[in-house]
Design a protein around this motif. Structure first.
Motif, PDB file in Angstrom:
ATOM      1  N   CYS A  23       0.852  -1.191   0.000  1.00 56.58           N
ATOM      2  CA  CYS A  23       0.000   0.000   0.000  1.00 56.58           C
ATOM      3  C   CYS A  23       0.884   1.236   0.000  1.00 56.58           C
ATOM      4  N   CYS A  24       0.560   2.194  -0.886  1.00 62.95           N
ATOM      5  CA  CYS A  24       1.240   3.492  -0.922  1.00 62.95           C
ATOM      6  C   CYS A  24       0.202   4.575  -0.656  1.00 62.95           C
ATOM      7  N   SER A  25       0.537   5.515   0.209  1.00 59.91           N
ATOM      8  CA  SER A  25      -0.421   6.565   0.550  1.00 59.91           C
ATOM      9  C   SER A  25       0.149   7.940   0.212  1.00 59.91           C
ATOM     10  N   LEU A  26      -0.762   8.877  -0.010  1.00 58.61           N
ATOM     11  CA  LEU A  26      -0.386  10.243  -0.367  1.00 58.61           C
ATOM     12  C   LEU A  26      -0.834  11.179   0.745  1.00 58.61           C
ATOM     13  N   ALA A  27       0.141  11.799   1.422  1.00 57.44           N
ATOM     14  CA  ALA A  27      -0.170  12.734   2.497  1.00 57.44           C
ATOM     15  C   ALA A  27      -0.744  14.032   1.919  1.00 57.44           C
ATOM     16  N   LYS A  28      -1.369  14.814   2.774  1.00 61.07           N
ATOM     17  CA  LYS A  28      -2.015  16.050   2.323  1.00 61.07           C
ATOM     18  C   LYS A  28      -1.012  17.071   1.811  1.00 61.07           C
ATOM     19  N   ASN A  29       0.266  16.929   2.216  1.00 63.50           N
ATOM     20  CA  ASN A  29       1.295  17.840   1.705  1.00 63.50           C
ATOM     21  C   ASN A  29       1.971  17.302   0.449  1.00 63.50           C
ATOM     22  N   GLY A  30       1.456  16.162  -0.086  1.00 63.88           N
ATOM     23  CA  GLY A  30       1.961  15.633  -1.342  1.00 63.88           C
ATOM     24  C   GLY A  30       3.058  14.606  -1.225  1.00 63.88           C
ATOM     25  N   ARG A  31       3.512  14.282  -0.009  1.00 63.88           N
ATOM     26  CA  ARG A  31       4.549  13.272   0.162  1.00 63.88           C
ATOM     27  C   ARG A  31       3.956  11.873   0.158  1.00 63.88           C
ATOM     28  N   VAL A  32       4.732  10.909  -0.373  1.00 61.06           N
ATOM     29  CA  VAL A  32       4.290   9.516  -0.446  1.00 61.06           C
ATOM     30  C   VAL A  32       4.814   8.753   0.766  1.00 61.06           C
ATOM     31  N   LEU A  33       3.913   8.030   1.427  1.00 66.16           N
ATOM     32  CA  LEU A  33       4.278   7.175   2.559  1.00 66.16           C
ATOM     33  C   LEU A  33       3.991   5.733   2.186  1.00 66.16           C
ATOM     34  N   LEU A  34       4.970   4.861   2.421  1.00 66.65           N
ATOM     35  CA  LEU A  34       4.791   3.443   2.133  1.00 66.65           C
ATOM     36  C   LEU A  34       4.206   2.713   3.332  1.00 66.65           C
ATOM     37  N   ASP A  35       3.352   1.729   3.038  1.00 69.73           N
ATOM     38  CA  ASP A  35       2.834   0.807   4.044  1.00 69.73           C
ATOM     39  C   ASP A  35       2.239   1.532   5.254  1.00 69.73           C
ATOM     40  N   PRO A  36       1.216   2.387   5.051  1.00 74.45           N
ATOM     41  CA  PRO A  36       0.632   3.119   6.181  1.00 74.45           C
ATOM     42  C   PRO A  36      -0.156   2.202   7.105  1.00 74.45           C
ATOM     43  N   ASN A  37      -0.198   2.559   8.391  1.00 71.98           N
ATOM     44  CA  ASN A  37      -1.075   1.839   9.310  1.00 71.98           C
ATOM     45  C   ASN A  37      -2.481   2.442   9.230  1.00 71.98           C
ATOM     46  N   LYS A  38      -3.384   1.937  10.045  1.00 76.39           N
ATOM     47  CA  LYS A  38      -4.791   2.336   9.940  1.00 76.39           C
ATOM     48  C   LYS A  38      -4.988   3.825  10.182  1.00 76.39           C
ATOM     49  N   SER A  39      -4.373   4.358  11.206  1.00 75.97           N
ATOM     50  CA  SER A  39      -4.551   5.780  11.517  1.00 75.97           C
ATOM     51  C   SER A  39      -3.970   6.656  10.407  1.00 75.97           C
ATOM     52  N   GLU A  40      -2.870   6.218   9.807  1.00 75.18           N
ATOM     53  CA  GLU A  40      -2.292   6.979   8.698  1.00 75.18           C
ATOM     54  C   GLU A  40      -3.208   6.932   7.483  1.00 75.18           C
ATOM     55  N   GLU A  41      -3.764   5.751   7.173  1.00 77.78           N
ATOM     56  CA  GLU A  41      -4.687   5.639   6.041  1.00 77.78           C
ATOM     57  C   GLU A  41      -5.858   6.605   6.181  1.00 77.78           C
ATOM     58  N   GLN A  42      -6.393   6.712   7.384  1.00 76.17           N
ATOM     59  CA  GLN A  42      -7.574   7.543   7.610  1.00 76.17           C
ATOM     60  C   GLN A  42      -7.283   9.028   7.472  1.00 76.17           C
ATOM     61  N   ASN A  43      -6.017   9.423   7.607  1.00 75.72           N
ATOM     62  CA  ASN A  43      -5.649  10.840   7.529  1.00 75.72           C
ATOM     63  C   ASN A  43      -4.955  11.208   6.221  1.00 75.72           C
ATOM     64  N   MET A  44      -4.924  10.267   5.279  1.00 72.41           N
ATOM     65  CA  MET A  44      -4.262  10.518   4.007  1.00 72.41           C
ATOM     66  C   MET A  44      -5.214  11.177   2.999  1.00 72.41           C
ATOM     67  N   LYS A  45      -4.628  11.887   2.043  1.00 74.44           N
ATOM     68  CA  LYS A  45      -5.394  12.450   0.928  1.00 74.44           C
ATOM     69  C   LYS A  45      -5.925  11.328   0.035  1.00 74.44           C
ATOM     70  N   GLY A  46      -5.126  10.281  -0.107  1.00 74.09           N
ATOM     71  CA  GLY A  46      -5.518   9.116  -0.899  1.00 74.09           C
ATOM     72  C   GLY A  46      -4.477   8.027  -0.722  1.00 74.09           C
ATOM     73  N   PHE A  47      -4.850   6.805  -1.079  1.00 72.73           N
ATOM     74  CA  PHE A  47      -3.877   5.705  -1.038  1.00 72.73           C
ATOM     75  C   PHE A  47      -4.243   4.683  -2.099  1.00 72.73           C
ATOM     76  N   VAL A  48      -3.266   3.874  -2.463  1.00 75.52           N
ATOM     77  CA  VAL A  48      -3.450   2.899  -3.537  1.00 75.52           C
ATOM     78  C   VAL A  48      -2.840   1.568  -3.125  1.00 75.52           C
ATOM     79  N   TYR A  49      -3.597   0.483  -3.375  1.00 71.12           N
ATOM     80  CA  TYR A  49      -3.096  -0.875  -3.180  1.00 71.12           C
ATOM     81  C   TYR A  49      -2.525  -1.357  -4.499  1.00 71.12           C
ATOM     82  N   LEU A  50      -1.279  -1.831  -4.481  1.00 70.83           N
ATOM     83  CA  LEU A  50      -0.584  -2.249  -5.696  1.00 70.83           C
ATOM     84  C   LEU A  50      -0.072  -3.672  -5.562  1.00 70.83           C
ATOM     85  N   ALA A  51      -0.203  -4.457  -6.630  1.00 70.31           N
ATOM     86  CA  ALA A  51       0.391  -5.798  -6.677  1.00 70.31           C
ATOM     87  C   ALA A  51       1.199  -5.913  -7.955  1.00 70.31           C
ATOM     88  N   PHE A  52       2.456  -6.348  -7.814  1.00 70.30           N
ATOM     89  CA  PHE A  52       3.371  -6.458  -8.943  1.00 70.30           C
ATOM     90  C   PHE A  52       3.789  -7.913  -9.136  1.00 70.30           C
TER      91      PHE A  52
END
Length: 232
Positions: free
Chosen positions: A142-171
Motif C-alpha cells: 500500500c502506498c499513501s499520499l499525504a495532504k502535503n503531497g509526500r508519499v508514505l509506504l505501508d501506512p497503518n490504519k490511523s495513517e490511512e484515515q488521515n491521508m489524501k488518498g492511497f493505492v493498493y498495488l500488486a506487482f
C-alpha cells in the motif's frame, strides 16, 4: 523534508513483515502474513472436481471467501473477494487443472492498515504451500499520499484515515518462472515491468499516482526477496 510518522518510521520504511506456511493441518495449503499489527491467515482447499456456474469448465476456477475479524461480510469484503480472485487468477496456470475449483479462505486476524495487500501476499504463500501451479509470484503493498503531497509506504490504519488518498498495488515477481524463456513478455517488455492489481481510494493526480507506482514497485522488489526466501 521528513514526515513525522506516529511509529517513528521513515516515509519509505515498511512495517516489520513475517510469513509462516503450513499452519493449518486440514487445509491443502495455508499461510499467515503480518505487517506490523495487521495479520491475515489464508487457507487453500482443492483443486476439487467441477466448476461453479458461469465459470469456464476448460480452465481451473478459483473462489475466494473473505472472513472478517468480527461481524458479517459486507460490500467492502465482497469487493476484496473480487479483487483477490482476479489477482490470483492472473498468476495461476489455469490450464493445468481444467474443470476444477480451488477455494481460498481469508481470515482477518487484525486490521491495522494495508489489509488487502497483506491478504494477497498471504494467499500467494498459501497457494505455494498447496502446490498450486503458478506462472510467477506476486508481491503487494500500500502506498499513501499525504495532504502535503509526500508519499508514505505501508501506512497503518490511523495513517490511512488521515491521508489524501492511497493505492493498493500488486506487482509480478517473475525472476524465476515455470514458463519458457521469453513467454513472460507483454509488448516486448518483461512482465515484471508490469502491474497486476491497482486499487485507488481517495483523490490523487496522475503524477501523484505515478510516484506511488514508482515507490511501490521499488518496495515490492525488496518484498519479493523476502517472499522467495520465506517460501524456500
Amino acid at each position: 523534508m521528513e514526515i513525522d510518522r506516529g511509529d517513528g518510521r521513515k516515509p519509505n520504511q515498511l512495517r516489520p513483515v513475517a510469513c509462516s506456511r503450513g499452519i493449518l493441518n486440514r487445509a491443502h495449503g495455508s499461510a499467515s502474513w503480518s505487517q506490523g499489527e495487521t495479520k491475515v491467515l489464508a487457507a487453500v482447499y482443492g483443486p476439487k472436481a467441477g466448476t461453479k456456474k458461469n465459470e469456464n469448465p476448460e480452465k481451473a476456477c478459483f473462489e475466494v471467501i473473505w472472513k472478517p475479524k468480527t461481524g458479517q461480510i459486507g460490500k467492502p469484503e465482497k469487493e476484496c473477494e473480487m479483487i483477490l480472485k482476479r489477482t490470483l487468477q492472473s498468476i495461476c496456470l489455469l490450464n493445468v487443472h481444467p474443470n476444477t475449483t480451488t477455494s481460498i479462505i481469508i481470515q482477518v486476524v487484525n486490521d491495522d492498515g494495508g489489509l488487502l495487500p497483506c491478504a494477497i501476499n498471504a494467499a500467494c504463500a498459501a497457494l505455494v504451500d498447496a502446490g498450486i501451479p503458478l506462472k510467477h509470484l506476486a508481491a503487494a503493498i500500500c502506498c499513501s499520499l499525504a495532504k502535503n503531497g509526500r508519499v508514505l509506504l505501508d501506512p497503518n490504519k490511523s495513517e490511512e484515515q488521515n491521508m489524501k488518498g492511497f493505492v493498493y498495488l500488486a506487482f509480478p515477481n517473475s525472476i524465476q518462472s515455470v514458463l519458457p524463456e521469453g513467454s513472460l513478455q507483454v509488448g516486448g517488455e518483461p512482465v515484471e515491468h508490469g502491474i497486476i492489481t491497482s486499487v485507488t481510494h481517495g483523490g490523487m493526480s496522475v503524477d501523484d499516482y505515478l510516484l506511488c507506482l514508482q515507490r511501490g514497485r521499488a518496495a515490492c522488489e525488496k518484498l519479493s526477496v523476502f517472499i522467495r526466501s520465506s517460501l524456500k
